[in-house]
Design a protein around this motif. Structure first.
Motif, PDB file in Angstrom:
ATOM      1  N   LYS A 105       0.834  -1.209   0.000  1.00 34.80           N
ATOM      2  CA  LYS A 105       0.000   0.000   0.000  1.00 34.80           C
ATOM      3  C   LYS A 105       0.866   1.256   0.000  1.00 34.80           C
ATOM      4  O   LYS A 105       0.566   2.240  -0.690  1.00 34.80           O
ATOM      5  CB  LYS A 105      -0.918   0.003   1.218  1.00 34.80           C
ATOM      6  N   ALA A 106       1.941   1.215   0.783  1.00 32.33           N
ATOM      7  CA  ALA A 106       2.824   2.378   0.860  1.00 32.33           C
ATOM      8  C   ALA A 106       3.483   2.654  -0.489  1.00 32.33           C
ATOM      9  O   ALA A 106       3.567   3.802  -0.937  1.00 32.33           O
ATOM     10  CB  ALA A 106       3.885   2.158   1.936  1.00 32.33           C
ATOM     11  N   ARG A 107       3.947   1.620  -1.153  1.00 32.39           N
ATOM     12  CA  ARG A 107       4.590   1.804  -2.456  1.00 32.39           C
ATOM     13  C   ARG A 107       3.592   2.251  -3.512  1.00 32.39           C
ATOM     14  O   ARG A 107       3.946   3.006  -4.428  1.00 32.39           O
ATOM     15  CB  ARG A 107       5.278   0.508  -2.877  1.00 32.39           C
ATOM     16  N   PHE A 108       2.343   1.812  -3.380  1.00 33.74           N
ATOM     17  CA  PHE A 108       1.315   2.309  -4.289  1.00 33.74           C
ATOM     18  C   PHE A 108       1.132   3.813  -4.097  1.00 33.74           C
ATOM     19  O   PHE A 108       1.010   4.568  -5.069  1.00 33.74           O
ATOM     20  CB  PHE A 108      -0.014   1.582  -4.034  1.00 33.74           C
ATOM     21  N   GLY A 109       1.123   4.271  -2.832  1.00 25.49           N
ATOM     22  CA  GLY A 109       0.995   5.697  -2.565  1.00 25.49           C
ATOM     23  C   GLY A 109       2.123   6.492  -3.188  1.00 25.49           C
ATOM     24  O   GLY A 109       1.915   7.580  -3.731  1.00 25.49           O
ATOM     25  N   SER A 110       3.349   5.963  -3.119  1.00 23.84           N
ATOM     26  CA  SER A 110       4.477   6.647  -3.748  1.00 23.84           C
ATOM     27  C   SER A 110       4.361   6.608  -5.269  1.00 23.84           C
ATOM     28  O   SER A 110       4.733   7.562  -5.959  1.00 23.84           O
ATOM     29  CB  SER A 110       5.792   5.998  -3.305  1.00 23.84           C
ATOM     30  N   LEU A 111       3.844   5.506  -5.794  1.00 20.07           N
ATOM     31  CA  LEU A 111       3.714   5.343  -7.243  1.00 20.07           C
ATOM     32  C   LEU A 111       2.796   6.397  -7.842  1.00 20.07           C
ATOM     33  O   LEU A 111       3.040   6.903  -8.940  1.00 20.07           O
ATOM     34  CB  LEU A 111       3.194   3.939  -7.555  1.00 20.07           C
ATOM     35  N   VAL A 112       1.728   6.754  -7.124  1.00 27.70           N
ATOM     36  CA  VAL A 112       0.775   7.747  -7.639  1.00 27.70           C
ATOM     37  C   VAL A 112       1.002   9.118  -7.020  1.00 27.70           C
ATOM     38  O   VAL A 112       0.202  10.029  -7.242  1.00 27.70           O
ATOM     39  CB  VAL A 112      -0.677   7.288  -7.379  1.00 27.70           C
ATOM     40  N   ASN A 113       2.095   9.252  -6.229  1.00 30.70           N
ATOM     41  CA  ASN A 113       2.375  10.523  -5.538  1.00 30.70           C
ATOM     42  C   ASN A 113       1.151  10.951  -4.732  1.00 30.70           C
ATOM     43  O   ASN A 113       0.679  12.085  -4.805  1.00 30.70           O
ATOM     44  CB  ASN A 113       2.753  11.610  -6.554  1.00 30.70           C
ATOM     45  N   GLY A 114       0.644  10.018  -3.935  1.00 30.06           N
ATOM     46  CA  GLY A 114      -0.613  10.236  -3.228  1.00 30.06           C
ATOM     47  C   GLY A 114      -0.455  10.971  -1.916  1.00 30.06           C
ATOM     48  O   GLY A 114       0.647  11.160  -1.400  1.00 30.06           O
ATOM     49  N   THR A 115      -1.601  11.385  -1.379  1.00 31.65           N
ATOM     50  CA  THR A 115      -1.651  12.062  -0.089  1.00 31.65           C
ATOM     51  C   THR A 115      -2.546  11.268   0.843  1.00 31.65           C
ATOM     52  O   THR A 115      -3.428  10.517   0.396  1.00 31.65           O
ATOM     53  CB  THR A 115      -2.188  13.495  -0.253  1.00 31.65           C
ATOM     54  N   THR A 116      -2.336  11.428   2.141  1.00 30.64           N
ATOM     55  CA  THR A 116      -3.164  10.728   3.124  1.00 30.64           C
ATOM     56  C   THR A 116      -4.505  11.437   3.253  1.00 30.64           C
ATOM     57  O   THR A 116      -4.540  12.624   3.575  1.00 30.64           O
ATOM     58  CB  THR A 116      -2.473  10.699   4.493  1.00 30.64           C
ATOM     59  N   PRO A 117      -5.614  10.755   2.984  1.00 33.88           N
ATOM     60  CA  PRO A 117      -6.920  11.418   3.118  1.00 33.88           C
ATOM     61  C   PRO A 117      -7.258  11.691   4.574  1.00 33.88           C
ATOM     62  O   PRO A 117      -6.901  10.920   5.465  1.00 33.88           O
ATOM     63  CB  PRO A 117      -7.891  10.410   2.499  1.00 33.88           C
ATOM     64  N   GLN A 155     -11.054   4.061   2.140  1.00 32.90           N
ATOM     65  CA  GLN A 155     -11.562   3.117   3.131  1.00 32.90           C
ATOM     66  C   GLN A 155     -10.839   1.780   3.077  1.00 32.90           C
ATOM     67  O   GLN A 155     -11.018   0.942   3.952  1.00 32.90           O
ATOM     68  CB  GLN A 155     -13.065   2.951   2.962  1.00 32.90           C
ATOM     69  N   ALA A 156     -10.004   1.588   2.029  1.00 34.33           N
ATOM     70  CA  ALA A 156      -9.148   0.405   1.963  1.00 34.33           C
ATOM     71  C   ALA A 156      -7.747   0.702   2.486  1.00 34.33           C
ATOM     72  O   ALA A 156      -6.869  -0.163   2.426  1.00 34.33           O
ATOM     73  CB  ALA A 156      -9.070  -0.107   0.529  1.00 34.33           C
ATOM     74  N   GLY A 157      -7.535   1.920   3.001  1.00 40.03           N
ATOM     75  CA  GLY A 157      -6.237   2.270   3.567  1.00 40.03           C
ATOM     76  C   GLY A 157      -5.211   2.706   2.537  1.00 40.03           C
ATOM     77  O   GLY A 157      -4.012   2.620   2.800  1.00 40.03           O
ATOM     78  N   LEU A 158      -5.649   3.198   1.380  1.00 40.58           N
ATOM     79  CA  LEU A 158      -4.735   3.616   0.325  1.00 40.58           C
ATOM     80  C   LEU A 158      -4.629   5.130   0.276  1.00 40.58           C
ATOM     81  O   LEU A 158      -5.595   5.846   0.573  1.00 40.58           O
ATOM     82  CB  LEU A 158      -5.208   3.097  -1.039  1.00 40.58           C
ATOM     83  N   HIS A 159      -3.477   5.614  -0.132  1.00 37.89           N
ATOM     84  CA  HIS A 159      -3.301   7.047  -0.347  1.00 37.89           C
ATOM     85  C   HIS A 159      -3.897   7.446  -1.691  1.00 37.89           C
ATOM     86  O   HIS A 159      -3.961   6.635  -2.623  1.00 37.89           O
ATOM     87  CB  HIS A 159      -1.817   7.406  -0.312  1.00 37.89           C
ATOM     88  N   LEU A 160      -4.319   8.701  -1.780  1.00 35.20           N
ATOM     89  CA  LEU A 160      -5.053   9.172  -2.948  1.00 35.20           C
ATOM     90  C   LEU A 160      -4.206  10.137  -3.765  1.00 35.20           C
ATOM     91  O   LEU A 160      -3.577  11.039  -3.205  1.00 35.20           O
ATOM     92  CB  LEU A 160      -6.343   9.867  -2.507  1.00 35.20           C
ATOM     93  N   PRO A 161      -4.198   9.992  -5.098  1.00 33.14           N
ATOM     94  CA  PRO A 161      -3.449  10.933  -5.945  1.00 33.14           C
ATOM     95  C   PRO A 161      -4.171  12.276  -6.042  1.00 33.14           C
ATOM     96  O   PRO A 161      -4.907  12.545  -6.994  1.00 33.14           O
ATOM     97  CB  PRO A 161      -3.389  10.215  -7.300  1.00 33.14           C
ATOM     98  N   ALA A 162      -3.983  13.105  -5.045  1.00 32.58           N
ATOM     99  CA  ALA A 162      -4.634  14.411  -4.975  1.00 32.58           C
ATOM    100  C   ALA A 162      -3.757  15.336  -4.137  1.00 32.58           C
ATOM    101  O   ALA A 162      -2.910  14.882  -3.369  1.00 32.58           O
ATOM    102  CB  ALA A 162      -6.030  14.294  -4.356  1.00 32.58           C
ATOM    103  N   ASP A 163      -3.976  16.639  -4.309  1.00 30.87           N
ATOM    104  CA  ASP A 163      -3.255  17.610  -3.487  1.00 30.87           C
ATOM    105  C   ASP A 163      -3.794  17.615  -2.062  1.00 30.87           C
ATOM    106  O   ASP A 163      -3.043  17.822  -1.105  1.00 30.87           O
ATOM    107  CB  ASP A 163      -3.378  19.011  -4.092  1.00 30.87           C
ATOM    108  N   ASP A 164      -5.104  17.395  -1.916  1.00 28.65           N
ATOM    109  CA  ASP A 164      -5.721  17.355  -0.596  1.00 28.65           C
ATOM    110  C   ASP A 164      -7.006  16.550  -0.711  1.00 28.65           C
ATOM    111  O   ASP A 164      -7.703  16.608  -1.746  1.00 28.65           O
ATOM    112  CB  ASP A 164      -6.024  18.770  -0.086  1.00 28.65           C
ATOM    113  N   ALA A 165      -7.318  15.789   0.319  1.00 27.41           N
ATOM    114  CA  ALA A 165      -8.508  14.944   0.285  1.00 27.41           C
ATOM    115  C   ALA A 165      -9.146  14.903   1.664  1.00 27.41           C
ATOM    116  O   ALA A 165      -8.481  14.575   2.643  1.00 27.41           O
ATOM    117  CB  ALA A 165      -8.165  13.534  -0.187  1.00 27.41           C
ATOM    118  N   ARG A 166     -10.438  15.239   1.721  1.00 26.46           N
ATOM    119  CA  ARG A 166     -11.238  15.142   2.947  1.00 26.46           C
ATOM    120  C   ARG A 166     -12.543  14.465   2.592  1.00 26.46           C
ATOM    121  O   ARG A 166     -13.246  14.918   1.686  1.00 26.46           O
ATOM    122  CB  ARG A 166     -11.516  16.527   3.536  1.00 26.46           C
TER     123      ARG A 166
END
Length: 834
Positions: free
Chosen positions: A278-290, A383-394
Motif C-alpha cells: 500500500k505504501a509503495r502504491f501511494g508513492s507510485l501515484v504521488n498520493g496524499t493521506t486522506p 476506506q481500503a487504507g490507500l493514499h489518494l493521488p490528490a493535493d488534498d482529500a477530505r
C-alpha cells in the motif's frame, strides 16, 4: 454495499497486489475491500502512512518467500512427516528474512511505533536456522557435517566405491578379460556396478548377470570378485538414507514444535507485506493521506484518476476502460493545450455542508463520468487504507457506495438501457445504509427527455431526502432548474474554451453548464448545413435559455478566474508572512548570540584585569622590599601587612567594578563618573541617549515596540528590553547646549587598518595569540565573516600555535591554509560563525 467493479476498484487492487513481496501478501491484498468502520479506516491509513515514511528513508523490507513455502508449511502440520531438504531451506530463508525485517524496523529509531509494535511479537529462530544451514546447502544437498554418523557412513562409501572401481578397472584393462567386454566401460544396473560383457562370452567371466541389452548381444554382468563389495556399498547406502531421514526429521520437528511461533511469523510477514505494498502504491501515484471527516464534507482538490496516471498504466500494460469510454480524440486539437492521458488534468470535487447534492453538467467529452468515477473510487481507496493521488482529500467514511454508470443494457436479461438503469437504481435504494454515497451518471437517460428529466429530478430528490450524498451528471434542463432553486444542491459544470469549444476538463462551481451538443457536432465534422438546420429547429424558449446559460457560464468563468487570482494572492501573502517570521526569528537568534559573545568578552577582560592588578601589587611589594633592604629602613618601609591590605583593596575595587558592570541602572558601568547618577528620571522618548544593559553601550533610541526597544549603537541596530535601558540624556533641543559628561564605556570599534586581516609575522607565539584573540573579539560588532591571519612560513611553530588556538575558539567555524594567491602556507583563512 460497495460498487467495486463499476468504479474499477479491482483494477487498483491488481496494481497493489503486483507490489507484494510474498505469496501471503498477494493473497491478503487480493481480498482487500473497503472498511466500513471509521476506526478501522483510520488505523489502516495510519499504517500505510507510517510504512511509506519508513520506505522513503530506509531500504525495502527484506521479506522473501520461495515457491513451495505454502506446501512446506502445510507439511509441518502433518505429524511424523519430514520436510525435504529444499523445503527446509525455503522455510529457513523465509524465517531469516522475517528476522532481518524485524531487526531493520527495530533499529530504525523513533518515529515508527506501529511498525515496531507489529514486529515486536516475532520470535527468534536462530538455533533452528543454524541447524538447517549446517546440514543443507543452497542446492538442497544434505552435507556431511549434518551429523558424525553421516560423515562416517559417507567416508565408508567413498572407500568401498574406490575399492570397487579399482577391481572393475582391472577387468577393463586386463589383457585376459578385456577381450570379452562389449565396451570398456563401468556402468550401473539395479543399483550395482557391472560390466558390459558379450553374450557369447558369458561363461568366460564368472559373476552375476543383472540383465541384457535390448538386442541381447550384451549382458550386464557383476564379476564375482565385486559381489561382496557391492553388497557392502548397498548396505552403506541404505544406512545413509536412514541417517538422512533421521536428520531431516530432527530439523523438521524443530520447526513443528514451534508451530505457534511460525503462525505468528507468517501473520506478521503478511501484514507487513500488505502495508509496504500500500505504501509503495501511494508513492507510485504521488498520493496524499486522506483526512476523515465527521460532518459529511467531501472535498478532493487536485484529484487525478489513478488509472489515467502513466506510472499505473505502464504497470498494468493495458489501456483502461476509463480512457476508452470517457476521452474523445480531436485530430485538429493543439497538443499543447489538450491534456495527455499520461498527465491527467487534476480536478476539484467539493461537496461541503449544507450541500448534500452535487449536479455536474457541461458538454459531452468534458470529463463528467471521469469526475464521478474519481469521487467514488477515491472513497473506496481511502476506506481500503490507500493514499489518494490528490493535493488534498477530505471525505467521510461511507457504509454504502453505489453507482449507476455507463450503458447497462442487457440482451440476455431482456432489459433496455432505460430498464437496466431503473432496475439498478431500485436495487441501490433497497440496499442503502447511511452514511452513503450515490453516484448517478446521466440519471433518467434512455427515454423521453421530458419524462426522463422529471424522473431524474424525483430520483435525485429522493436520495437527498434519505440523507445520502448524491453526485449526478445530467443534460436535463428540468434537473438543472430544480438544482438551481433547491437548498442543499451545488451546481458545477465542466468548462470549455469559449472560442473552440474544446474541453478543459476543469470543474467550475456555481452555475449550470451548457451541453453544447450542436457545437461539438460541428467540431466532430458534421456538415454546416446540418448544423444550421439543427439550430433552426430550436424553439425560442430554448434559444433564450441557451443565451441565458451562456451569460451565466461567462460570469461563472470570470468568478472562477477571480477566485484563482485571490488564492494566488493569499498563497503569496502567506509565503511572505512565513518569510518575515523566519527572518524575525533569525534576527532574534543573532541578537542572542551577539549578547552572549559580548558577555563572554567582558568576562575574559575582567579576568585579565584581576591578573594585571595582581601583577602590579606583586611588583610594588617587590620594589618595597628592595628599598627597605637597601636603606636598612625596614621599620619605615612597606610591610607585608600593608602589601596584603593593598592587594585586598585592589581586589575589592575590581569586584565592585564587576558588580557595577553587571547591574543595569544608575550603578552600572556607565555611571562611574560623578554626573552619571544624576541622569534625569524622565520617560524614554525617541531620539534620547541611552545606555544598553550591563555593558553600558551608549546609543540613540530609535523605536519602542511594547516592552522592547530598538537602539542605534555605533551604526548597529540592537533590540533590547526597556528595563535594560538607562536614560542618559533627553533628545537635544535647538539652542541648548548639552552638559558634558564623564563616561566609562567599552570601546567596540574595530582596529585600524584592514578589518579582516591581521599580520603577526615576527611575533612570539604568546604575543601573536593575544593579538589574534583581540582581533577576533573586534569582529563581534562587524559583519565580517572571514578573516586572514598572516604568520609567515618560518619554522611552522607560529602557524601551528595559531591554528590550535583557532580550533578551540568559539567564534571560529572552520579554518584552512590560504590559497597561493593570498599567501599560501604563510597565512591562514578563518571563517567565523554567524
Amino acid at each position: 454495499m460497495f460498487a467495486l467493479r463499476s468504479l474499477e476498484f479491482d483494477r487498483i487492487i491488481d496494481v497493489v497486489v503486483s507490489l507484494a513481496l510474498t505469496p501471503f501478501g498477494e493473497a491478503r491484498l487480493a481480498l482487500l475491500v473497503p472498511e466500513r468502520d471509521a476506526t478501522a479506516v483510520a488505523a489502516a491509513l495510519s499504517a500505510t502512512s507510517e510504512a511509506r515514511t519508513y520506505l522513503e528513508t530506509h531500504a525495502l523490507f527484506p521479506l522473501r518467500a520461495g515457491a513451495g513455502l505454502d506446501a512446506a508449511l502445510a507439511a509441518l502440520a502433518i505429524e511424523g512427516r519430514f520436510l525435504e531438504p529444499l523445503q527446509l531451506r525455503i522455510v529457513a530463508d523465509f524465517l531469516d528474512s522475517v528476522g532481518a525485517t524485524r531487526a531493520a524496523v527495530m533499529g530504525a529509531g523513533t518515529g515508527f511505533p506501529l511498525l515496531q509494535r507489529a514486529v515486536a511479537p516475532l520470535a527468534s529462530f536462530t538455533h533452528e536456522l543454524a541447524g538447517v544451514r549446517r546440514a543443507i546447502d543452497v542446492s538442497g544437498e544434505v552435507l556431511d557435517e549434518a551429523s558424525p554418523a553421516l560423515r562416517s557412513i559417507r567416508d565408508g562409501l567413498r572407500q568401498m566405491r574406490q575399492r570397487l572401481r579399482a577391481t572393475l578397472e582391472q577387468f577393463v584393462r586386463g589383457r585376459d578379460t578385456a577381450k570379452y567386454l562389449q565396451e570398456q566401460v563401468i556402468t550401473e544396473r539395479n543399483g550395482r556396478y557391472v560390466l558390459l560383457v558379450r553374450a557369447e562370452h558369458r561363461s568366460s567371466v564368472p559373476g552375476i548377470v543383472h540383465g541384457s541389452s535390448a538386442s541381447g548381444a550384451s549382458l550386464f554382468l557383476e564379476p564375482a570378485p565385486t559381489v561382496e563389495v557391492n553388497n557392502d556399498i548397498v548396505e552403506l547406502e541404505e544406512a545413509e538414507r536412514e541417517e538422512i531421514v533421521r536428520i531431516l526429521t530432527v530439523l523438521t520437528d524443530a520447526f513443528r514444535v514451534r508451530a505457534a511461533d511460525l503462525r505468528v511469523a507468517v501473520d506478521i510477514a503478511t501484514e507487513l507485506d500488505a502495508w509496504q505494498a500500500k505504501a509503495r502504491f501511494g508513492s507510485l501515484v504521488n498520493g496524499t493521506t486522506p483526512k476523515l471527516t465527521t460532518d459529511a464534507s467531501f472535498a478532493l482538490r487536485g484529484a487525478r484518476h489513478p488509472l489515467l496516471i502513466e506510472s499505473l498504466r505502464t504497470r498494468q500494460g493495458r489501456t483502461t476502460q476509463v480512457e476508452k469510454r470517457d476521452r474523445v480524440s480531436f485530430p485538429e486539437d493543439d497538443k499543447e493545450t489538450k491534456p495527455g492521458l499520461s498527465t491527467p488534468v487534476p480536478i476539484d470535487i467539493i461537496l461541503d455542508p449544507p450541500h448534500r447534492v452535487l449536479l455536474i453538467t457541461g458538454p459531452n467529452t468534458g470529463g463528467k463520468t471521469v469526475a464521478l468515477k474519481t469521487a467514488g473510487l477515491f472513497a473506496l481507496m481511502a476506506q481500503a487504507g490507500l493514499h489518494l493521488p490528490a493535493d488534498d482529500a477530505r471525505l467521510p467514511v461511507f457504509r454504502t457506495i453505489v453507482a449507476d454508470i455507463g450503458d447497462e443494457q442487457s440482451i440476455s436479461a431482456d432489459l433496455s438501457t432505460f430498464s437496466a438503469h431503473i432496475t439498478n437504481i431500485v436495487a441501490m435504494d433497497r440496499s442503502l445504509e447511511a452514511p452513503s454515497l450515490i453516484l448517478l451518471d446521466e440519471v433518467g437517460t434512455g427515454t423521453d427527455p421530458n419524462e426522463g428529466g422529471a424522473l431524474a429530478t424525483a430520483i435525485v430528490s429522493h436520495f437527498q431526502q434519505r440523507g445520502a450524498l448524491v453526485m449526478a451528471t445530467t443534460h436535463y434542463d428540468a434537473l438543472k432548474t430544480w438544482g438551481a432553486g433547491t437548498e442543499g444542491v451545488a451546481m458545477a459544470a465542466f468548462a470549455f474554451d469559449p472560442v473552440t469549444f474544446a474541453p478543459t476538463y476543469r470543474l467550475v462551481y456555481g452555475a449550470p453548464g451548457r451541453s453544447l451538443a450542436i457545437e461539438i457536432a460541428r467540431r466532430l465534422g458534421m456538415p454546416m448545413s446540418l448544423i444550421a438546420a439543427a439550430r433552426g429547429f430550436l424553439s425560442e424558449d430554448q434559444k433564450r435559455l441557451a443565451a441565458h446559460l451562456a451569460r451565466v457560464d461567462s460570469q461563472a468563468r470570470a468568478l472562477e478566474s477571480e477566485r484563482s487570482r485571490l488564492q494566488r494572492d493569499k498563497r503569496s501573502a502567506d509565503e511572505t508572512a512565513r518569510s518575515l517570521a523566519k527572518r524575525e526569528q533569525t534576527l532574534a537568534e543573532r541578537e542572542a548570540r551577539f549578547t552572549k559573545r559580548l558577555d563572554e568578552r567582558l568576562d575574559d577582560r575582567l579576568r585579565q584585569a584581576r591578573r594585571d592588578i595582581d601583577e602590579v601589587i606583586d611588583e610594588l611589594k617587590a620594589r618595597a622590599d628592595g628599598l627597605v633592604e637597601q636603606a636598612s629602613l625596614r621599620s619605615s618601609g612597606i610591610t607585608t601587612g600593608q602589601a596584603g591590605a593593598a592587594r585586598t583593596e585592589a581586589r575589592a575595587a575590581v569586584d565592585r567594578i564587576v558588580e557595577q558592570l553587571r547591574q543595569p541602572g544608575p550603578t552600572g558601568a556607565a555611571s562611574v563618573g560623578p554626573d552619571a547618577s544624576s541622569a534625569p528620571d524622565a520617560p524614554m522618548t525617541i531620539g534620547a541617549k541611552v545606555a544598553v544593559g550591563a555593558l553600558g553601550l551608549e546609543g540613540t533610541l530609535l523605536a519602542i515596540h511594547g516592552r522592547q526597544a530598538e537602539v542605534d549603537v555605533r551604526g548597529k541596530r540592537l533590540r533590547a528590553a526597556l528595563e535594560n535601558l538607562r536614560l542618559i540624556a533627553a533628545p537635544a533641543k535647538e539652542g541648548r547646549a548639552q552638559p558634558s559628561r564623564v563616561q566609562v564605556s567599552v570601546d567596540l570599534q574595530p582596529r585600524e587598518g584592514l578589518a579582516n586581516e591581521l599580520n603577526v609575522v615576527g611575533c612570539s607565539v604568546a604575543d601573536a595569540l593575544d593579538q589574534v584573540a583581540r582581533f577576533l573579539d573586534d569582529t563581534l560588532v562587524t559583519d565580517t565573516r572571514e578573516v586572514r591571519i598572516v604568520h609567515g612560513h618560518g619554522t611552522g611553530q607560529l602557524r601551528r600555535g595559531i591554528q590550535t588556538f583557532l580550533k578551540e575558539h568559539a567564534l571560529v567555524q572552520k579554518f584552512y591554509a590560504a590559497p597561493e594567491s593570498q599567501g599560501g602556507g604563510g597565512a591562514t583563512i578563518a571563517e567565523l560563525r554567524e
